[in-house]
Structures are given as structure tokens and as C-alpha cells.
Design an enzyme around this catalytic site. Structure first.
Site, short mmCIF file in Angstrom:
data_model
loop_
_atom_site.label_atom_id
_atom_site.label_comp_id
_atom_site.label_asym_id
_atom_site.label_seq_id
_atom_site.Cartn_x
_atom_site.Cartn_y
_atom_site.Cartn_z
N SER A 1 22.32 11.59 -40.39
CA SER A 1 22.27 10.74 -39.34
C SER A 1 23.00 11.38 -37.99
O SER A 1 23.59 12.56 -38.11
CB SER A 1 22.91 9.37 -39.63
OG SER A 1 24.44 9.58 -39.59
N SER B 1 25.35 9.95 -36.01
CA SER B 1 26.64 9.30 -35.70
C SER B 1 27.51 10.18 -35.19
O SER B 1 28.63 9.82 -34.68
CB SER B 1 27.25 8.51 -36.80
OG SER B 1 27.65 9.48 -37.87
N LYS C 1 33.27 11.82 -40.25
CA LYS C 1 33.52 11.43 -39.13
C LYS C 1 34.63 12.33 -38.58
O LYS C 1 35.21 13.17 -39.15
CB LYS C 1 33.98 9.90 -39.00
CG LYS C 1 32.93 8.90 -39.72
CD LYS C 1 31.94 8.59 -39.00
CE LYS C 1 30.56 7.85 -39.64
NZ LYS C 1 29.52 7.52 -38.67
N SER D 1 27.56 4.54 -34.46
CA SER D 1 28.61 5.12 -35.73
C SER D 1 29.08 3.96 -36.27
O SER D 1 29.86 3.31 -35.94
CB SER D 1 29.66 6.20 -35.05
OG SER D 1 30.53 6.41 -36.03
#
Length: 260
Positions: A77, A79, A134, A219
Site C-alpha cells: 500500500s 501508506s 509504519k 495511513s
């Protein structure tokens, strides 16, 4: 990252090892084949035992490498844009934050703790079978706040510098260089978009971490589902080793670089 390959690899390796062990202790078929390899008298070995002996050494080596040294992941993705792009293949250091038992995640040898600014892979708390990636923004005990378009940690504004905006007049997206405790990286924001609200604040519990994506307004992170406990840490993302565009495209190495 919704595929628990670690569990599958662990189970297959254990089964192959168990078959080899049982054969050595009781059936001794493989030993008979070895002893009669150069004789005219054939020795019988069940195909399952033959495969177990063939694949177990390879499986064991791969299991050790992936469990305790480095594990590859794919970015699915956007994010973490612009730091990580969809189709990036990355390496994750599995021992940076201490050695952990595969699958269980129990720490067996402490080495270091995550630092503010690290890019970290972890098990998604609402669904631990999924891996998420993250950036570490809040450490245990930190107070993380957002107000007036500024991120604060323990009452101090996080330094950031505008790099570019698109378009130049009345922009809808902006790129900033953010400095998290000495770790400088680029974040992306969309002007006037506040998915978590214009103001919010959290205090990070002990033994937990507050995570945010670099693509701040796109996100799914700690602002929405909470904190990451230490037991769900997988490792530190350290290197982009290849990249593949969707579809029938060959991998390329133009994005090879360390992850900051």
C-alpha cells in the site's frame, strides 16, 4: 502483508525434522539406503522419508535466516509514501530489537529498543496475522499531540521543512522534511485534510509504541486503532533491495537504498 509465511515455514520445518528424527530412532530406512548405496542389494526408503531428509537442511537454514537475521517483505500500500512505494521489496532486520521466538514473538535475548524515527514492521494489533509497516513516532511514556498543523512530542514541536507542493499556487499536496530525534525523512500531507481530526493527543503506555505512516493523510495507524505492544514487534525495515511495478514487469533495482 496478510500472509503468515513464518507460521507455515515453522510448521513444515518441524514436520520434516520430526520425520527425520523418528526415522533415525526407529525405522532407520535412510541409514539403510546410505549403507547399501554402493552394493547390489537395494534398500527401500519411503518417499516421505526421502523428501524429509532432502528438504530439512534447506528448510532449517531458511528458517534460521528468516527468524533471527533478515526477512523479506513486500510493500502492498501507499501508506508510507514517499519513503516506500507500492511494489518495493524490503529487508527487515530481525535482531535489531532483540531475538524473538518465531510465530510467538516472545523475546529471548534483549538487544535494543525501537527508536523514534525508525521504520518498523509489526503485527497489526486488531488482527495479528497481518504485518504492518509504519514509522515509530511515540515511545513508551511519550505524549503525542497534533494541533495547528503541527505534531508535538512531549510538548515540543517536531521540526519540519517544506520541500515542495503541488501545484505551486493553491496546492493540494505538500512534502515536508521531518526531523524525528535526528532521523530526517520525507512525509506527504494533503492540504486541508484531517482524517484523525484537526486536534488530537495520546499518551503512550509503557511497553507500547505510537506508529504513523509517512503518507500522513492516507495511513491506517495508531491514530485510529491504538498502540503497538512490544510483543507484536517483527523488526526494523533497513533496505529496499528491489522494486516491481504491477503487472507483467520485470523487477528493477533503481530504488536500491537504505530506509531512513
Amino acid at each position: 502483508m496478510d500472509f503468515d509465511f513464518a507460521l507455515i515455514l515453522t510448521v513444515i520445518t518441524l514436520i520434516a525434522g520430526l520425520i527425520c528424527l523418528v526415522d533415525k530412532l526407529f525405522f532407520k530406512q535412510h541409514q539403510a539406503v546410505v549403507n547399501t548405496a554402493n552394493s547390489k542389494q537395494p534398500a527401500k526408503e519411503h518417499i516421505i522419508i526421502e523428501y524429509a531428509y532432502s528438504f530439512f537442511p534447506v528448510l532449517a537454514v531458511v528458517w534460521v535466516l528468516r527468524s533471527f537475521l533478515f526477512e523479506p517483505f513486500t510493500i502492498p500500500s501507499g501508506s508510507m509514501l514517499p519513503t516506500l512505494e507500492v511494489g518495493d521489496y524490503i529487508l527487515v532486520n530481525k535482531y535489531e530489537y532483540g531475538l524473538r521466538l518465531p510465530v510467538l514473538g516472545t523475546e529471548i535475548m534483549p538487544i535494543a529498543k525501537p527508536k523514534r524515527g525508525d521504520v518498523m514492521v509489526f503485527k497489526y494489533p486488531p488482527k495479528p496475522s497481518m504485518n504492518f509497516i509504519k514509522r515509530v513516532v511515540g515511545l513508551p511514556g511519550d505524549k503525542v499531540n497534533f494541533a495547528n498543523d503541527t505534531l508535538y512530542i512531549n510538548g515540543e514541536a517536531i521540526e519540519r521543512k517544506l520541500l515542495s507542493q503541488e501545484p505551486e499556487v493553491e496546492p493540494w499536496q505538500q512534502y515536508f522534511e521531518e526531523n524525528l530525534s535526528g532521523t530526517k525523512h520525507t512525509i506527504r500531507q494533503e492540504v486541508g485534510r484531517y482524517p484523525a481530526g484537526k486536534e488530537w493527543g495520546y499518551t503512550v503506555p509503557e511497553g507500547h509504541y505510537f506508529m504513523m505512516g509517512d503518507n500522513r493523510d492516507n495511513s491506517n495507524d495508531s491514530r485510529f486503532w491504538g498502540f503497538v505492544p512490544e510483543k507484536l514487534i517483527v523488526g526494523k525495515a533497513v533496505y529496499i533491495w528491489t522494486h516491481k511495478e504491477p503487472g507483467f514487469n520485470l523487477p528493477s533495482f533503481h530504488r536500491n537504498s537504505s530506509i531512513k
